[in-house]
Write a protein that holds these residues in place. Sequence first.
Motif, PDB file in Angstrom:
ATOM      1  N   UNK A 152      -7.234  18.933 -15.871  1.00  0.00           N
ATOM      2  CA  UNK A 152      -8.216  17.939 -15.439  1.00  0.00           C
ATOM      3  C   UNK A 152      -9.608  18.189 -16.009  1.00  0.00           C
ATOM      4  N   UNK A 153      -9.681  18.847 -17.156  1.00  0.00           N
ATOM      5  CA  UNK A 153     -10.962  19.112 -17.802  1.00  0.00           C
ATOM      6  C   UNK A 153     -11.575  17.860 -18.392  1.00  0.00           C
ATOM      7  N   UNK A 154     -12.867  17.900 -18.648  1.00  0.00           N
ATOM      8  CA  UNK A 154     -13.576  16.752 -19.230  1.00  0.00           C
ATOM      9  C   UNK A 154     -12.996  16.346 -20.577  1.00  0.00           C
ATOM     10  N   UNK A 155     -12.396  17.305 -21.282  1.00  0.00           N
ATOM     11  CA  UNK A 155     -11.856  17.017 -22.619  1.00  0.00           C
ATOM     12  C   UNK A 155     -10.498  16.324 -22.585  1.00  0.00           C
ATOM     13  N   UNK A 156      -9.927  16.179 -21.409  1.00  0.00           N
ATOM     14  CA  UNK A 156      -8.589  15.587 -21.273  1.00  0.00           C
ATOM     15  C   UNK A 156      -8.661  14.062 -21.211  1.00  0.00           C
ATOM     16  N   UNK A 157      -7.590  13.417 -21.670  1.00  0.00           N
ATOM     17  CA  UNK A 157      -7.482  11.958 -21.665  1.00  0.00           C
ATOM     18  C   UNK A 157      -7.144  11.387 -20.294  1.00  0.00           C
ATOM     19  N   UNK A 158      -6.643  12.215 -19.385  1.00  0.00           N
ATOM     20  CA  UNK A 158      -6.198  11.767 -18.058  1.00  0.00           C
ATOM     21  C   UNK A 158      -7.202  10.863 -17.374  1.00  0.00           C
ATOM     22  N   UNK A 159      -6.683  10.026 -16.468  1.00  0.00           N
ATOM     23  CA  UNK A 159      -7.543   9.219 -15.605  1.00  0.00           C
ATOM     24  C   UNK A 159      -8.543   8.387 -16.366  1.00  0.00           C
ATOM     25  N   UNK A 160      -9.831   8.579 -16.094  1.00  0.00           N
ATOM     26  CA  UNK A 160     -10.852   7.746 -16.725  1.00  0.00           C
ATOM     27  C   UNK A 160     -11.129   8.099 -18.185  1.00  0.00           C
ATOM     28  N   UNK A 161     -10.536   9.187 -18.694  1.00  0.00           N
ATOM     29  CA  UNK A 161     -10.670   9.513 -20.110  1.00  0.00           C
ATOM     30  C   UNK A 161     -11.582  10.693 -20.401  1.00  0.00           C
ATOM     31  N   UNK A 162     -11.693  10.975 -21.693  1.00  0.00           N
ATOM     32  CA  UNK A 162     -12.476  12.107 -22.194  1.00  0.00           C
ATOM     33  C   UNK A 162     -13.934  11.969 -21.756  1.00  0.00           C
ATOM     34  N   UNK A 163     -14.508  13.083 -21.331  1.00  0.00           N
ATOM     35  CA  UNK A 163     -15.913  13.117 -20.961  1.00  0.00           C
ATOM     36  C   UNK A 163     -16.199  12.691 -19.529  1.00  0.00           C
ATOM     37  N   UNK A 164     -15.170  12.277 -18.804  1.00  0.00           N
ATOM     38  CA  UNK A 164     -15.364  11.816 -17.430  1.00  0.00           C
ATOM     39  C   UNK A 164     -14.791  12.820 -16.437  1.00  0.00           C
ATOM     40  N   UNK A 165     -15.451  12.996 -15.282  1.00  0.00           N
ATOM     41  CA  UNK A 165     -14.914  13.883 -14.243  1.00  0.00           C
ATOM     42  C   UNK A 165     -13.556  13.397 -13.763  1.00  0.00           C
ATOM     43  N   UNK A 223      -4.412   3.815  -4.595  1.00  0.00           N
ATOM     44  CA  UNK A 223      -4.454   2.772  -5.624  1.00  0.00           C
ATOM     45  C   UNK A 223      -4.786   3.369  -6.988  1.00  0.00           C
ATOM     46  N   UNK A 224      -4.308   2.738  -8.036  1.00  0.00           N
ATOM     47  CA  UNK A 224      -4.599   3.198  -9.401  1.00  0.00           C
ATOM     48  C   UNK A 224      -6.101   3.174  -9.661  1.00  0.00           C
ATOM     49  N   UNK A 225      -6.825   2.281  -8.996  1.00  0.00           N
ATOM     50  CA  UNK A 225      -8.276   2.235  -9.160  1.00  0.00           C
ATOM     51  C   UNK A 225      -8.890   3.576  -8.767  1.00  0.00           C
ATOM     52  N   UNK A 226      -8.374   4.180  -7.711  1.00  0.00           N
ATOM     53  CA  UNK A 226      -8.923   5.451  -7.245  1.00  0.00           C
ATOM     54  C   UNK A 226      -8.657   6.578  -8.245  1.00  0.00           C
ATOM     55  N   UNK A 227      -7.691   6.383  -9.124  1.00  0.00           N
ATOM     56  CA  UNK A 227      -7.323   7.429 -10.074  1.00  0.00           C
ATOM     57  C   UNK A 227      -7.947   7.202 -11.443  1.00  0.00           C
ATOM     58  N   UNK A 228      -8.008   5.947 -11.890  1.00  0.00           N
ATOM     59  CA  UNK A 228      -8.356   5.649 -13.274  1.00  0.00           C
ATOM     60  C   UNK A 228      -9.764   5.142 -13.533  1.00  0.00           C
ATOM     61  N   UNK A 229     -10.493   4.691 -12.531  1.00  0.00           N
ATOM     62  CA  UNK A 229     -11.813   4.113 -12.770  1.00  0.00           C
ATOM     63  C   UNK A 229     -12.787   5.130 -13.337  1.00  0.00           C
ATOM     64  N   UNK A 230     -13.652   4.642 -14.198  1.00  0.00           N
ATOM     65  CA  UNK A 230     -14.695   5.499 -14.755  1.00  0.00           C
ATOM     66  C   UNK A 230     -15.828   5.555 -13.734  1.00  0.00           C
TER      67      UNK A 230
END
Length: 153
Positions: free
Chosen positions: A15-28, A46-53
Amino acid sequence: AVVSTQSTGVGSHDYGLEKEKGPGVGQPKHNTFVGEVCLSAGAYVSRRMINEIPPQCTGDWSDRGTTIPGWNVVVYPQPGDIIAYNGVPAVVTSSNTSVTVVDGVVRETNWGFRLGHENAVVRRFMPKNIQVNIVGPKRVRFSQRSGDTVTTG
């Protein structure tokens, strides 16, 4: 309880900032971590709770006024609850510890229980008020007893 300490992946670097997971690279990835732990335990998020930037939903867990379907605000935390303070959610693992992402690593800490965190919000999954149906890849339909139906994904 939604989870046990063993099922939270303490020590993971997924779950590091460099990972693509969830909201993407650079995001918590706090929301992504908590959401994935909940989903893997069978608790709807909800997916919103997982993927939103951020900042669009980082504060949802810690805002008593925000409704999260199936998750009720409670006073006394128990293992498996979600505790959130200042927009950062964590999974409660004991009466004074929780698991969340710290500097890109999943760690057990005292987040939400620290001095100054007295206003942390605790939520407990209470599925009796929610019906969840998987309707396709990345699409979930849920309805509360009010009869409202919402499709996400």
